[in-house]
Design a protein around this motif. Sequence first.
Motif, mmCIF file in Angstrom:
data_model
loop_
_atom_site.group_PDB
_atom_site.id
_atom_site.type_symbol
_atom_site.label_atom_id
_atom_site.label_comp_id
_atom_site.label_asym_id
_atom_site.label_seq_id
_atom_site.Cartn_x
_atom_site.Cartn_y
_atom_site.Cartn_z
ATOM 1 N N GLN A 3 46.841 47.018 58.542
ATOM 2 C CA GLN A 3 46.547 46.045 57.508
ATOM 3 C C GLN A 3 45.580 44.992 58.012
ATOM 4 O OE1 GLN A 3 51.013 45.645 56.318
ATOM 5 N NE2 GLN A 3 49.788 44.479 54.911
ATOM 6 N N HIS A 4 44.702 44.567 57.137
ATOM 7 C CA HIS A 4 43.880 43.397 57.405
ATOM 8 C C HIS A 4 44.769 42.176 57.212
ATOM 9 C CE1 HIS A 4 40.816 40.297 56.737
ATOM 10 N NE2 HIS A 4 40.001 41.082 57.384
ATOM 11 N N PRO A 5 44.553 41.104 57.980
ATOM 12 C CA PRO A 5 45.401 39.933 57.836
ATOM 13 C C PRO A 5 45.411 39.350 56.427
ATOM 14 C CG PRO A 5 43.767 39.616 59.590
ATOM 15 C CD PRO A 5 43.587 40.990 59.063
ATOM 16 N N ASP A 6 44.366 39.594 55.614
ATOM 17 C CA ASP A 6 44.380 39.018 54.277
ATOM 18 C C ASP A 6 45.085 39.914 53.269
ATOM 19 O OD1 ASP A 6 42.573 40.871 53.008
ATOM 20 O OD2 ASP A 6 40.906 39.841 53.939
ATOM 21 N N ASP A 7 45.583 41.065 53.736
ATOM 22 C CA ASP A 7 46.308 41.971 52.848
ATOM 23 C C ASP A 7 47.799 41.780 53.097
ATOM 24 O OD1 ASP A 7 47.345 43.943 51.335
ATOM 25 O OD2 ASP A 7 46.402 45.609 52.411
ATOM 26 N N ARG A 8 48.433 40.988 52.255
ATOM 27 C CA ARG A 8 49.843 40.661 52.452
ATOM 28 C C ARG A 8 50.772 41.620 51.730
ATOM 29 N NH1 ARG A 8 49.591 35.228 53.995
ATOM 30 N NH2 ARG A 8 47.581 34.946 55.002
ATOM 31 N N THR A 9 50.223 42.641 51.060
ATOM 32 C CA THR A 9 51.076 43.589 50.355
ATOM 33 C C THR A 9 51.312 44.797 51.241
ATOM 34 O OG1 THR A 9 50.045 42.902 48.298
ATOM 35 C CG2 THR A 9 51.365 44.894 48.232
ATOM 36 N N GLY A 400 35.537 49.457 24.542
ATOM 37 C CA GLY A 400 35.115 48.780 25.759
ATOM 38 C C GLY A 400 36.108 47.749 26.255
ATOM 39 N N PHE A 401 37.163 47.522 25.470
ATOM 40 C CA PHE A 401 38.184 46.536 25.813
ATOM 41 C C PHE A 401 39.566 47.174 25.965
ATOM 42 C CE2 PHE A 401 34.691 44.344 23.882
ATOM 43 C CZ PHE A 401 34.606 43.117 24.517
ATOM 44 N N ASP A 402 39.601 48.510 26.105
ATOM 45 C CA ASP A 402 40.876 49.210 26.243
ATOM 46 C C ASP A 402 41.509 49.007 27.611
ATOM 47 O OD1 ASP A 402 40.838 50.250 23.682
ATOM 48 O OD2 ASP A 402 39.933 52.163 24.289
ATOM 49 N N GLN A 403 40.726 48.553 28.574
ATOM 50 C CA GLN A 403 41.224 48.315 29.918
ATOM 51 C C GLN A 403 40.694 46.978 30.409
ATOM 52 O OE1 GLN A 403 39.708 51.735 29.365
ATOM 53 N NE2 GLN A 403 38.021 50.374 28.852
ATOM 54 N N LEU A 404 41.424 46.317 31.301
ATOM 55 C CA LEU A 404 41.011 44.996 31.770
ATOM 56 C C LEU A 404 39.913 45.089 32.832
ATOM 57 C CD1 LEU A 404 44.478 43.224 31.863
ATOM 58 C CD2 LEU A 404 42.577 42.741 30.297
ATOM 59 N N GLY A 405 39.890 46.155 33.615
ATOM 60 C CA GLY A 405 38.781 46.392 34.535
ATOM 61 C C GLY A 405 38.816 45.548 35.790
ATOM 62 N N PHE A 406 37.614 45.389 36.416
ATOM 63 C CA PHE A 406 37.386 44.647 37.657
ATOM 64 C C PHE A 406 38.205 45.199 38.822
ATOM 65 C CE2 PHE A 406 36.441 41.685 34.167
ATOM 66 C CZ PHE A 406 35.085 41.498 34.422
ATOM 67 N N GLY A 407 38.335 46.542 38.833
ATOM 68 C CA GLY A 407 39.109 47.181 39.893
ATOM 69 C C GLY A 407 38.488 47.050 41.266
ATOM 70 N N THR A 408 37.166 46.987 41.360
ATOM 71 C CA THR A 408 36.523 46.849 42.673
ATOM 72 C C THR A 408 36.917 45.529 43.309
ATOM 73 O OG1 THR A 408 34.650 48.100 41.777
ATOM 74 C CG2 THR A 408 34.332 46.998 43.898
ATOM 75 N N LEU A 409 36.826 44.461 42.553
ATOM 76 C CA LEU A 409 37.187 43.125 43.045
ATOM 77 C C LEU A 409 38.656 43.050 43.461
ATOM 78 C CD1 LEU A 409 36.761 40.015 43.355
ATOM 79 C CD2 LEU A 409 37.211 39.838 40.890
ATOM 80 N N LEU A 410 39.517 43.664 42.681
ATOM 81 C CA LEU A 410 40.939 43.418 42.832
ATOM 82 C C LEU A 410 41.692 44.446 43.668
ATOM 83 C CD1 LEU A 410 41.213 42.220 39.213
ATOM 84 C CD2 LEU A 410 41.843 40.834 41.194
ATOM 85 N N TYR A 411 41.142 45.652 43.833
ATOM 86 C CA TYR A 411 41.908 46.694 44.532
ATOM 87 C C TYR A 411 41.237 47.231 45.791
ATOM 88 C CZ TYR A 411 44.510 46.460 40.199
ATOM 89 O OH TYR A 411 45.229 46.000 39.128
ATOM 90 N N ALA A 412 40.004 46.834 46.031
ATOM 91 C CA ALA A 412 39.317 47.351 47.226
ATOM 92 C C ALA A 412 40.108 47.045 48.483
ATOM 93 C CB ALA A 412 37.907 46.766 47.314
ATOM 94 N N ARG A 413 40.097 48.020 49.387
ATOM 95 C CA ARG A 413 40.809 47.886 50.667
ATOM 96 C C ARG A 413 39.921 48.360 51.786
ATOM 97 N NH1 ARG A 413 46.600 47.773 50.459
ATOM 98 N NH2 ARG A 413 47.274 47.347 48.345
#
Length: 413
Positions: A3-9, A400-413
């Motif tokens: 884990q990276h130190p900023d990944d607390r999950t 275009g609004f069926d999903q909230l998106g921004f997966g790159t920002l929020l899930y990248a590891r």
Amino acid sequence: MPQHPDDRTPRHRLSRRGLLKLTGGLAVAGAAGGTAAITIGGSADAAPAAFTHPGLLHAYGELNRAKVRVAAGTDPWLAGWNRLTANSHSQSTWTPRPVATVVRGGTGENYGSLYNDIHAAYQNALRWKIAGTAAHGDCAVAILNAWSSTLTTVTGNADRFLAAGLYGWQFANAAELMRDHSGFDLGRFRTMMKEVFHPLNEQFLTGHNDACITNYWANWDLCNVASVMAIGILCDDSALYDRAVDYFKNGAGNGAIRKAVPFLHPDGLAQWQESGRDQGHTMMGMGQMGAICEMAWNQGDDLYGYDDNRFMKAAQYVAKYNLGQSVPFTTYSWGSGQNCAYNEHTAISASARGQSRPVWDLLHYHYARRRGLAVPYITAMAEQGRPEGGGGDYGTNSGGFDQLGFGTLLYAR
């Protein structure tokens, strides 16, 4: 995987809810920094300790990682952040347009104001959580409070059930991000979710609009299951959450996992229920089921891997076909209308093949990074759509609004 130190999950986690399951109701509260106390049994007072907050699409680890990596200017998080901040819905000057009655389907449709405001609330909430900018937090709160003080009814033709499902789970996600903001009226918002959205969710899952049980496509069930789950978590309601998990596993309609994924094929592929219909709705299904799995994951339940990774196999199948490659297809038949009239699909549909939707990074980063599994087709779909945007980046109509998106920002590891 280190884990990276900023990944607390942690890669394998036990939420407070999971702890309660293992201990039969005996749990130590205060896991999130509160005062330690012992609760015994299933009393109503003990219910909130069963849920992790924030615990819908985004847990602490994802949010903290995005915050740290964006501040450091590291890609792909920075690229995802730039996609967010460029979106018109993420501006703190957004003005909400609440109405008392939302109509989707039939005469007087006005639901565009709802989905646009939900995505504006969500995107401003992300900017507040990740960058700490007060103006964006205030904007998100203003949108949420405006709707909870105004909305009384969601109606229309059968599409009212889509509105209750899609906008139910999305609205709950925006609220979950803002639950610790001093200006947010969480109590009133939770009342709106339980009195306006949840009754329609339950009505659909129980009665399916008085139609044949197979009449409605998987997405109809899935968005309503997602809404029941999200409302359950937001409102610390174990019965609602458990209802959603049980429906995912054992439900009567097409949103239950073995009906949404009816056929297993060789090479780790599995056919999606809407594959013979079109690829736009099929990829929508990746987003709806992905949201359910992620919300459950953040509460300690692994639906991603349920039934020998059945959802992963379907996502691989959908991704492979939408990358331009061939996949096997088994004739799919169903009953429609009130009399269960016979229908069948004998071939996969090429309609909307290759459509861009921000659903793939969530799946890639879960299966390939959290789990360390080889998912080459999911990964390839994610790579060609990166960095993912959100509502407002994929056209102006409701799809275009069926999903909230921004997966790159929020899930990248």
